[in-house]
Design an enzyme around this catalytic site. Structure first.
Site, PDB file in Angstrom:
ATOM      1  N   GLU A 119       1.026  -1.003  -0.202  1.00  0.00           N
ATOM      2  CA  GLU A 119       0.009   0.221  -0.237  1.00  0.00           C
ATOM      3  C   GLU A 119       1.171   1.305   0.342  1.00  0.00           C
ATOM      4  OE1 GLU A 119      -3.253   0.208  -0.270  1.00  0.00           O
ATOM      5  OE2 GLU A 119      -4.071  -1.803   0.611  1.00  0.00           O
ATOM      6  N   HIS A 158      -4.135  -2.979  -8.058  1.00  0.00           N
ATOM      7  CA  HIS A 158      -5.544  -3.200  -8.084  1.00  0.00           C
ATOM      8  C   HIS A 158      -6.071  -2.998  -9.179  1.00  0.00           C
ATOM      9  CE1 HIS A 158      -7.597  -3.431  -4.248  1.00  0.00           C
ATOM     10  NE2 HIS A 158      -7.621  -4.768  -4.557  1.00  0.00           N
TER      11      HIS A 158
END
Length: 186
Positions: A119, A158
């Site tokens: 992330e 993603h």
């Protein structure tokens, strides 16, 4: 070696309970994400609280929507370049959700089974910072060295593995600059 027992040595550890065993122990892909909590707000401890199941749903109106989620990532790279590790790389972090990806030979589903999730603290509109690209490049270099099945071609977003649900890390992520930074380490 910067990776020992599934941990990247430079990262600060904040252990998440949201992980389990990888079905086949395979690590062969890397998925890049973006996160900010609440959306568009950087800094603070909300991301760490989310990944450790300690997010207070009363602390912000948005938190009520996500406080009950059981999610994690292997690493978070903060805006200043600090790396925080939540799950050892050998374990399955819960970052990709329902996902599917063509790996060059076949379609594969459930990327959590074989992918590392990183992330980046940010959102899809705000440019990511040079410190984040530098840290990301260093950790990716170490991951590529440690996991032979992981190659630069097996780094994805993603958005590419869950295109109907996700758009991160978004257009603010400069893939060309990332590859240039990564090239300095390879």
């Amino acid at each position: 070696m910067s990776i020992t027992q599934g941990y990247w040595a430079p990262a600060r550890r904040v252990l998440s309970p949201n992980h389990n065993a990888r079905p086949a122990g395979e690590v062969s892909a890397l998925v890049l994400h973006s996160i900010s909590l609440p959306p568009g707000v950087f800094s603070g401890d909300a991301i760490e609280r989310l990944f450790t199941n300690r997010l207070d749903p009363q602390a912000h109106p948005y938190f009520a929507q996500v406080a009950g989620l059981r999610v994690s990532a292997h690493l978070l790279i903060r805006r200043d370049g600090e790396a925080v590790q939540f799950v050892p790389f050998e374990r399955r972090a819960w970052h990709a959700g329902r996902s599917r990806w063509f790996d060059g030979m076949a379609w594969r589903a459930e990327l959590n089974d074989f992918a590392i999730g990183i992330e980046l603290e940010g959102d899809e509109q705000s440019p990511y910072r040079a410190a984040q690209y530098a840290t990301l490049s260093r950790v990716v270099r170490d991951l590529l060295t440690h996991y032979p099945a992981l190659t630069p071609e097996r780094i994805t977003s993603h958005a590419r593995i869950a295109p109907l649900r996700k758009t991160d890390p978004g257009p603010a992520f400069d893939w060309a600059y990332f590859r240039q930074c990564l090239g300095q380490f390879l």
